[in-house]
Design a protein around this motif. Structure first.
Motif, PDB file in Angstrom:
ATOM      1  N   CYS A 119      -6.430   1.506  -1.904  1.00 27.49           N
ATOM      2  CA  CYS A 119      -5.505   2.096  -2.870  1.00 27.49           C
ATOM      3  C   CYS A 119      -6.238   2.480  -4.156  1.00 27.49           C
ATOM      4  O   CYS A 119      -5.975   3.549  -4.731  1.00 27.49           O
ATOM      5  N   CYS A 125       0.843  -1.201   0.000  1.00 31.83           N
ATOM      6  CA  CYS A 125       0.000   0.000   0.000  1.00 31.83           C
ATOM      7  C   CYS A 125       0.880   1.254   0.000  1.00 31.83           C
ATOM      8  O   CYS A 125       0.600   2.217  -0.707  1.00 31.83           O
ATOM      9  N   HIS A 184      -1.797  -4.877  -7.315  1.00 31.59           N
ATOM     10  CA  HIS A 184      -2.314  -4.586  -5.977  1.00 31.59           C
ATOM     11  C   HIS A 184      -3.541  -3.670  -6.066  1.00 31.59           C
ATOM     12  O   HIS A 184      -4.492  -3.813  -5.294  1.00 31.59           O
ATOM     13  N   CYS A 195      -6.756  -4.152  -3.748  1.00 30.43           N
ATOM     14  CA  CYS A 195      -6.907  -3.304  -2.557  1.00 30.43           C
ATOM     15  C   CYS A 195      -7.864  -2.157  -2.861  1.00 30.43           C
ATOM     16  O   CYS A 195      -7.578  -1.292  -3.695  1.00 30.43           O
TER      17      CYS A 195
HETATM   18 ZN   LIG Z   1      -3.418  -1.091  -0.800  1.00 27.41          ZN
END
Ligand SMILES: [Zn+2]
Length: 167
Positions: free
Chosen positions: A34, A3, A27, A31
Motif C-alpha cells: 500500500c 488494503c 496500515h 504494509c
Molecule cells: Zn496494504
C-alpha cells in the motif's frame, strides 16, 4: 481487507490525508504494498504539477491580429463576386483561362437547357439529333469559347504589358 480500504481512499490520502481514518494511515506504515502504491501515485501527481502547457510563440498574437484584419477586409458580397475576384486578381494566373472556361461552361449549360426548352415547346416534337452529335457540337462550341477566352486573356495581358511600358 484494510488494503482494499486504502485503495478506496488513495485520492483522499493524496489530497487530504487528515480526512482518512487513523487505521488506514497506520496500515500504510506497516504494509509495503500500500505504501508503494501511494508513493507511485504521489510521483505521478508531482510530474503532472511540473508539466506546463507550451506557451504560444511571441509572434502569435500579432500574427493572429493580422490574419483577422485580412479576413475582415476581404469579405466580398457573394459567391459569384468571390469567383470573379479570384479569376481577375487571383495569384494563380495560369488557372485563369480554365476558371473562365468553367464559368463559360456553366453559362452554356444553363443557356443550352433554356434553348432546348424553348425549341421543344415550339415544335412539339423531340429533337432528331442524336445525343452524340449534340455532345460533339457542344464540345465544338466550347472549344470556340475557350479560344475566344484565351485570346481575350492574351489581349488583356499584352494591354497591361504595354501600359506598364508606358509607365
Ligand atoms: Zn496494504
Amino acid at each position: 481487507m484494510i488494503c482494499r480500504k486504502v485503495k478506496a481512499n488513495l485520492a483522499d490520502l493524496l489530497l487530504d490525508p487528515e480526512s482518512v481514518s487513523v487505521d488506514v494511515r497506520d496500515h500504510l506504515k506497516e504494509c509495503a504494498a500500500c505504501h508503494q502504491e501511494l508513493q507511485s501515485l504521489q510521483a505521478t501527481m508531482s510530474l503532472m504539477d511540473e508539466w506546463h502547457a507550451p506557451e504560444p510563440s511571441s509572434y502569435f498574437d500579432s500574427k493572429l491580429a493580422v490574419r483577422l484584419r485580412e479576413e475582415q477586409r476581404a469579405e466580398p458580397a457573394g459567391v459569384l463576386e468571390r469567383m470573379r475576384a479570384r479569376i481577375l486578381f487571383g495569384s494563380n494566373v495560369h488557372l485563369r483561362p480554365i476558371a473562365a472556361g468553367a464559368l463559360a461552361l456553366l453559362i452554356i449549360i444553363g443557356g443550352g437547357t433554356y434553348a432546348d426548352l424553348m425549341t421543344s415547346s415550339h415544335s412539339g416534337t423531340p429533337a432528331k439529333i442524336s445525343a452524340t452529335v449534340q455532345d460533339l457540337q457542344s464540345i465544338d462550341d466550347n472549344a470556340q469559347v475557350f479560344q475566344q477566352l484565351n485570346s481575350l486573356d492574351q489581349d488583356d495581358q499584352s494591354d497591361s504589358g504595354s501600359s506598364a511600358n508606358n509607365l
